[in-house]
Design an enzyme around this catalytic site. Sequence first.
Site, mmCIF file in Angstrom:
data_model
loop_
_atom_site.group_PDB
_atom_site.id
_atom_site.type_symbol
_atom_site.label_atom_id
_atom_site.label_comp_id
_atom_site.label_asym_id
_atom_site.label_seq_id
_atom_site.Cartn_x
_atom_site.Cartn_y
_atom_site.Cartn_z
ATOM 1 N N GLY A 70 0.805 -1.213 0.000
ATOM 2 C CA GLY A 70 0.000 0.000 0.000
ATOM 3 C C GLY A 70 0.840 1.266 0.000
ATOM 4 O O GLY A 70 0.533 2.233 -0.709
ATOM 5 N N ASN A 150 -8.310 3.239 8.786
ATOM 6 C CA ASN A 150 -7.748 2.078 9.472
ATOM 7 C C ASN A 150 -7.790 2.189 10.989
ATOM 8 O O ASN A 150 -7.625 1.207 11.688
ATOM 9 C CB ASN A 150 -6.292 1.863 9.020
ATOM 10 C CG ASN A 150 -5.468 3.116 9.129
ATOM 11 O OD1 ASN A 150 -5.794 4.144 8.531
ATOM 12 N ND2 ASN A 150 -4.399 3.071 9.887
ATOM 13 N N SER A 198 -3.223 -3.853 -0.545
ATOM 14 C CA SER A 198 -2.100 -4.538 0.087
ATOM 15 C C SER A 198 -2.546 -5.920 0.569
ATOM 16 O O SER A 198 -3.519 -6.038 1.320
ATOM 17 C CB SER A 198 -1.634 -3.683 1.269
ATOM 18 O OG SER A 198 -0.573 -4.301 1.923
ATOM 19 N N CYS A 328 1.817 1.487 11.914
ATOM 20 C CA CYS A 328 2.955 2.173 11.314
ATOM 21 C C CYS A 328 3.396 3.356 12.151
ATOM 22 O O CYS A 328 4.461 3.897 11.967
ATOM 23 C CB CYS A 328 2.597 2.644 9.908
ATOM 24 S SG CYS A 328 1.700 1.401 9.028
HETATM 25 C C1 PLP Z 1 -5.144 2.581 5.002
HETATM 26 C C2 PLP Z 1 -3.763 2.086 4.811
HETATM 27 N N1 PLP Z 1 -3.032 2.537 3.778
HETATM 28 C C3 PLP Z 1 -1.798 2.098 3.549
HETATM 29 C C4 PLP Z 1 -1.200 1.183 4.381
HETATM 30 C C5 PLP Z 1 0.199 0.730 4.078
HETATM 31 O O1 PLP Z 1 0.179 -0.535 3.475
HETATM 32 P P1 PLP Z 1 1.495 -1.442 3.446
HETATM 33 O O2 PLP Z 1 1.694 -1.964 4.827
HETATM 34 O O3 PLP Z 1 1.180 -2.522 2.467
HETATM 35 O O4 PLP Z 1 2.614 -0.589 2.982
HETATM 36 C C6 PLP Z 1 -1.905 0.687 5.480
HETATM 37 C C7 PLP Z 1 -1.275 -0.265 6.415
HETATM 38 O O5 PLP Z 1 -1.425 -0.142 7.628
HETATM 39 C C8 PLP Z 1 -3.225 1.146 5.702
HETATM 40 O O6 PLP Z 1 -3.954 0.711 6.732
#
Ligand code: PLP
Length: 389
Positions: A70, A150, A198, A328
């Site tokens: 993602g 999220n 993702s 993250c």
């Molecule tokens: C809404 C959203 N976007 C992007 C990401 C990032 O995805 P990736 O872990 O595959 O880089 C996440 C992961 O937590 C997410 O929840």
Amino acid sequence: MKVYFDNAATTPMAPEVITFMAEHMNNLFGNPSSVHGFGRPVRSAIEKARKKIASYVNAQPGEIFFMSGGTEADNFVLIQSVLSLGIKRIITSPIEHHAVEHTVRYIERMGWAKAEWLSVDEKGNISLAELEEKLKSGPLALVSLMHANNEIATMLPLEEAALLCKKYQALFHSDTVQTMGHYTFDLQKIPVDFITASAHKFHGPKGVGFLFVRKGIGLQPFIHGGSQERNMRGGTENVLGILGMEKAMDLAYENLTQHREHILSLKHGMMKGLLEKIPQVRFNGETDPGRSLYTVLNVSLPTEKLDQEMFLFNLDIAGIAASAGSACSSGSQTGSHVLSAIGIPQGYVPVRFSFSRYNNAEEVEYVINKIVEILKINTANVEPSAPKS
Ligand SMILES: Cc1ncc(COP(=O)(O)O)c(C=O)c1O
């Protein structure tokens, strides 16, 4: 008992995905770009996966680009829309994932485009009227709004937002990382230009995802190197990851309704149980089932004595994995930008619980009882009933 209620951070891989990937580890080791007999079957496995994944979202295979997940896909869309399509204005919201938010701020710092931030209400909803106002009053824009948040589960009316963007000829990107594999998508009907996904959010492997780019939009390559992904993203493909993602999509979409009903019943069971035992509990973000991501529940628990870290630590000791919000941003001391944007009550600790098809009602009951126990030990103003286990 061990309970994993942190599925918005990542999901366990489905056993069928693991078997599928393991089966192909041996026989598909060739480089997909090699034209000999070891490479050709690998190329055709990748293209079969692309076709299948495209069919699940009603897109054309040529509109699907595989990438590392993602974050890369979000970076790709935002940076290349600005650099290769002449976008000078990005309209977005303050509750986007850091993969979008930090990228937008980077683009601003580089002086490549200006960001315009929509306001959100106390549940994290944007106003379509405000979006329309902004679309009307400025040059060509890229709009980037996530399908579901999220941390607080609030969902965007994707189709309405897409139609508005189309009306004002703006490009529209939606981060669908939390909804892919959990909702159906018909990209022939919804005029979105880019979506990002993702695999590890729907029981696939980590480090692989995809970007949908509507046909005819001429983004320039993001990662330069070989001619993989039709020159858009150089680098030998993550073959097993792509195959694992394909299998995870199969499993997700074969039984979507059944999974959704099961997970929703867990979420509602958790809400009901918490309200019964801790009447002061509050739920953050949207809880209307039609506008709330069914896998996520963000709860404010009444305690002045425990901070969030201590609360999560207590849950962890009880074998329960939950989270502060975005995985993250864990380790960062700045707190959640999403909860700051919507504002949460004083005297409460916010905790995100997120569910998957592998969870069950017994786990929900266990977690509720443990929460009550933790609050009882640490808070005088909660009168919980006796835990059952
Ligand atoms: C809404 C959203 N976007 C992007 C990401 C990032 O995805 P990736 O872990 O595959 O880089 C996440 C992961 O937590 C997410 O929840």
